[in-house]
Design a protein around this motif. Sequence first.
Motif, PDB file in Angstrom:
ATOM      1  N   ALA A  96      93.178  44.370 186.612  1.00 24.66           N
ATOM      2  CA  ALA A  96      91.853  44.012 187.127  1.00 24.66           C
ATOM      3  C   ALA A  96      91.265  42.931 186.227  1.00 24.66           C
ATOM      4  O   ALA A  96      91.789  42.653 185.141  1.00 24.66           O
ATOM      5  N   VAL A  97      90.156  42.377 186.677  1.00 22.58           N
ATOM      6  CA  VAL A  97      89.306  41.577 185.797  1.00 22.58           C
ATOM      7  C   VAL A  97      88.334  42.544 185.139  1.00 22.58           C
ATOM      8  O   VAL A  97      87.682  43.340 185.826  1.00 22.58           O
ATOM      9  N   TYR A  98      88.270  42.476 183.818  1.00 18.65           N
ATOM     10  CA  TYR A  98      87.407  43.374 183.048  1.00 18.65           C
ATOM     11  C   TYR A  98      86.155  42.619 182.599  1.00 18.65           C
ATOM     12  O   TYR A  98      86.244  41.504 182.061  1.00 18.65           O
ATOM     13  N   TYR A  99      85.008  43.241 182.837  1.00 17.62           N
ATOM     14  CA  TYR A  99      83.720  42.643 182.522  1.00 17.62           C
ATOM     15  C   TYR A  99      82.971  43.518 181.509  1.00 17.62           C
ATOM     16  O   TYR A  99      82.988  44.750 181.623  1.00 17.62           O
ATOM     17  N   CYS A 100      82.280  42.886 180.582  1.00 11.78           N
ATOM     18  CA  CYS A 100      81.338  43.640 179.775  1.00 11.78           C
ATOM     19  C   CYS A 100      79.932  43.352 180.298  1.00 11.78           C
ATOM     20  O   CYS A 100      79.679  42.324 180.936  1.00 11.78           O
ATOM     21  N   ALA A 101      79.046  44.294 180.043  1.00  8.92           N
ATOM     22  CA  ALA A 101      77.686  44.202 180.551  1.00  8.92           C
ATOM     23  C   ALA A 101      76.728  44.880 179.586  1.00  8.92           C
ATOM     24  O   ALA A 101      77.137  45.755 178.805  1.00  8.92           O
ATOM     25  N   ALA A 102      75.459  44.492 179.673  1.00  8.54           N
ATOM     26  CA  ALA A 102      74.441  45.018 178.770  1.00  8.54           C
ATOM     27  C   ALA A 102      73.245  45.505 179.564  1.00  8.54           C
ATOM     28  O   ALA A 102      72.846  44.869 180.553  1.00  8.54           O
ATOM     29  N   ASN A 103      72.685  46.629 179.136  1.00 10.79           N
ATOM     30  CA  ASN A 103      71.429  47.086 179.723  1.00 10.79           C
ATOM     31  C   ASN A 103      70.535  47.696 178.662  1.00 10.79           C
ATOM     32  O   ASN A 103      70.997  48.228 177.654  1.00 10.79           O
ATOM     33  N   ARG A 104      69.246  47.627 178.941  1.00  5.64           N
ATOM     34  CA  ARG A 104      68.226  47.994 177.936  1.00  5.64           C
ATOM     35  C   ARG A 104      67.906  49.482 177.931  1.00  5.64           C
ATOM     36  O   ARG A 104      67.293  49.979 176.994  1.00  5.64           O
ATOM     37  N   LEU A 105      68.336  50.199 178.991  1.00  4.17           N
ATOM     38  CA  LEU A 105      67.750  51.521 179.196  1.00  4.17           C
ATOM     39  C   LEU A 105      68.649  52.705 178.846  1.00  4.17           C
ATOM     40  O   LEU A 105      68.284  53.527 178.010  1.00  4.17           O
ATOM     41  N   ARG A 106      69.805  52.802 179.504  1.00  2.00           N
ATOM     42  CA  ARG A 106      70.560  54.045 179.356  1.00  2.00           C
ATOM     43  C   ARG A 106      72.042  53.794 179.519  1.00  2.00           C
ATOM     44  O   ARG A 106      72.461  52.844 180.161  1.00  2.00           O
ATOM     45  N   ALA A 107      72.815  54.683 178.943  1.00  2.00           N
ATOM     46  CA  ALA A 107      74.267  54.646 179.104  1.00  2.00           C
ATOM     47  C   ALA A 107      74.591  55.201 180.486  1.00  2.00           C
ATOM     48  O   ALA A 107      74.432  56.387 180.746  1.00  2.00           O
ATOM     49  N   THR A 108      75.035  54.340 181.353  1.00  2.00           N
ATOM     50  CA  THR A 108      75.237  54.711 182.741  1.00  2.00           C
ATOM     51  C   THR A 108      76.459  54.008 183.303  1.00  2.00           C
ATOM     52  O   THR A 108      76.815  52.915 182.843  1.00  2.00           O
ATOM     53  N   GLY A 109      77.028  54.611 184.313  1.00  2.00           N
ATOM     54  CA  GLY A 109      78.166  53.994 184.994  1.00  2.00           C
ATOM     55  C   GLY A 109      77.752  53.204 186.218  1.00  2.00           C
ATOM     56  O   GLY A 109      78.606  52.665 186.924  1.00  2.00           O
ATOM     57  N   ASN A 110      76.459  53.104 186.449  1.00  2.00           N
ATOM     58  CA  ASN A 110      75.952  52.375 187.615  1.00  2.00           C
ATOM     59  C   ASN A 110      75.809  50.894 187.272  1.00  2.00           C
ATOM     60  O   ASN A 110      74.947  50.535 186.464  1.00  2.00           O
ATOM     61  N   PRO A 111      76.610  50.034 187.868  1.00  6.18           N
ATOM     62  CA  PRO A 111      76.535  48.606 187.522  1.00  6.18           C
ATOM     63  C   PRO A 111      75.178  47.986 187.845  1.00  6.18           C
ATOM     64  O   PRO A 111      74.784  47.001 187.230  1.00  6.18           O
ATOM     65  N   GLY A 112      74.459  48.574 188.784  1.00  6.23           N
ATOM     66  CA  GLY A 112      73.146  48.055 189.146  1.00  6.23           C
ATOM     67  C   GLY A 112      72.108  48.178 188.053  1.00  6.23           C
ATOM     68  O   GLY A 112      71.069  47.514 188.105  1.00  6.23           O
ATOM     69  N   HIS A 113      72.389  48.999 187.049  1.00 11.09           N
ATOM     70  CA  HIS A 113      71.442  49.193 185.945  1.00 11.09           C
ATOM     71  C   HIS A 113      71.647  48.190 184.818  1.00 11.09           C
ATOM     72  O   HIS A 113      70.882  48.185 183.866  1.00 11.09           O
ATOM     73  N   TYR A 114      72.693  47.365 184.929  1.00  8.38           N
ATOM     74  CA  TYR A 114      72.997  46.425 183.860  1.00  8.38           C
ATOM     75  C   TYR A 114      72.355  45.069 184.141  1.00  8.38           C
ATOM     76  O   TYR A 114      72.417  44.546 185.255  1.00  8.38           O
ATOM     77  N   ASP A 115      71.775  44.489 183.092  1.00  2.00           N
ATOM     78  CA  ASP A 115      71.000  43.257 183.237  1.00  2.00           C
ATOM     79  C   ASP A 115      71.830  42.004 183.042  1.00  2.00           C
ATOM     80  O   ASP A 115      71.539  40.959 183.626  1.00  2.00           O
ATOM     81  N   HIS A 116      72.814  42.083 182.169  1.00  2.00           N
ATOM     82  CA  HIS A 116      73.558  40.900 181.773  1.00  2.00           C
ATOM     83  C   HIS A 116      75.052  41.169 181.887  1.00  2.00           C
ATOM     84  O   HIS A 116      75.513  42.264 181.540  1.00  2.00           O
ATOM     85  N   TRP A 117      75.790  40.161 182.341  1.00  2.00           N
ATOM     86  CA  TRP A 117      77.219  40.285 182.577  1.00  2.00           C
ATOM     87  C   TRP A 117      77.980  39.100 182.004  1.00  2.00           C
ATOM     88  O   TRP A 117      77.468  37.972 182.001  1.00  2.00           O
ATOM     89  N   GLY A 118      79.180  39.374 181.552  1.00  2.00           N
ATOM     90  CA  GLY A 118      80.080  38.304 181.157  1.00  2.00           C
ATOM     91  C   GLY A 118      80.860  37.786 182.356  1.00  2.00           C
ATOM     92  O   GLY A 118      80.685  38.268 183.485  1.00  2.00           O
ATOM     93  N   GLN A 119      81.713  36.809 182.095  1.00  2.00           N
ATOM     94  CA  GLN A 119      82.498  36.177 183.158  1.00  2.00           C
ATOM     95  C   GLN A 119      83.797  36.912 183.446  1.00  2.00           C
ATOM     96  O   GLN A 119      84.433  36.659 184.475  1.00  2.00           O
ATOM     97  N   GLY A 120      84.198  37.789 182.562  1.00  2.00           N
ATOM     98  CA  GLY A 120      85.393  38.586 182.801  1.00  2.00           C
ATOM     99  C   GLY A 120      86.639  38.048 182.131  1.00  2.00           C
ATOM    100  O   GLY A 120      86.740  36.854 181.828  1.00  2.00           O
ATOM    101  N   THR A 121      87.592  38.955 181.903  1.00  2.00           N
ATOM    102  CA  THR A 121      88.895  38.596 181.362  1.00  2.00           C
ATOM    103  C   THR A 121      89.960  39.348 182.148  1.00  2.00           C
ATOM    104  O   THR A 121      89.792  40.528 182.452  1.00  2.00           O
ATOM    105  N   GLN A 122      91.043  38.669 182.492  1.00  2.00           N
ATOM    106  CA  GLN A 122      92.065  39.243 183.356  1.00  2.00           C
ATOM    107  C   GLN A 122      93.039  40.093 182.551  1.00  2.00           C
ATOM    108  O   GLN A 122      93.601  39.638 181.547  1.00  2.00           O
ATOM    109  N   VAL A 123      93.244  41.304 183.034  1.00  2.00           N
ATOM    110  CA  VAL A 123      94.273  42.185 182.488  1.00  2.00           C
ATOM    111  C   VAL A 123      95.276  42.464 183.600  1.00  2.00           C
ATOM    112  O   VAL A 123      94.898  42.908 184.683  1.00  2.00           O
ATOM    113  N   THR A 124      96.532  42.185 183.332  1.00  2.00           N
ATOM    114  CA  THR A 124      97.586  42.429 184.301  1.00  2.00           C
ATOM    115  C   THR A 124      98.644  43.305 183.650  1.00  2.00           C
ATOM    116  O   THR A 124      99.163  42.965 182.585  1.00  2.00           O
TER     117      THR A 124
END
Length: 123
Positions: free
Chosen positions: A92-120
């Motif tokens: 997959a393409v792996y993305y890191c993300a940042a959010n100010r509020l809580r440790a969550t698995g919901n991507p909608g709660h994250y404010d900032h995203w990277g461009q991703g790195t490919q893992v095959t």
Amino acid sequence: QVQLVESGGALVQAGGSLRLSCAASGFTFSSYVMGWFRQAPGKEREFVATITSSGTVTEYSETVKGRFTISRDNPKKTVYLQMNSLKPEDTAVYYCAANRLRATGNPGHYDHWGQGTQVTVSS
């Protein structure tokens, strides 16, 4: 401005290991929860792991629990994802993300995203 830059993606054989890094800038890294997500072709983005701002609490998806480890270095403003015992389905393409509020698995709660790195992962 806010930047998240992932690195470390590569082509690896099944059973191998990779360590992804995500370097942050432009915000107070130590105040943010960080997460890793991934997206395979034709699939929705899915949660992989998250870590609280202090690094004391981590959560993982069931599909990676026991194989992947998320960690962070606040002085270096970097979050890591150590991936062991890789499987072809981890491709997959792996993305890191940042959010100010809580440790969550919901991507909608994250404010900032990277461009991703490919893992095959080859079988």
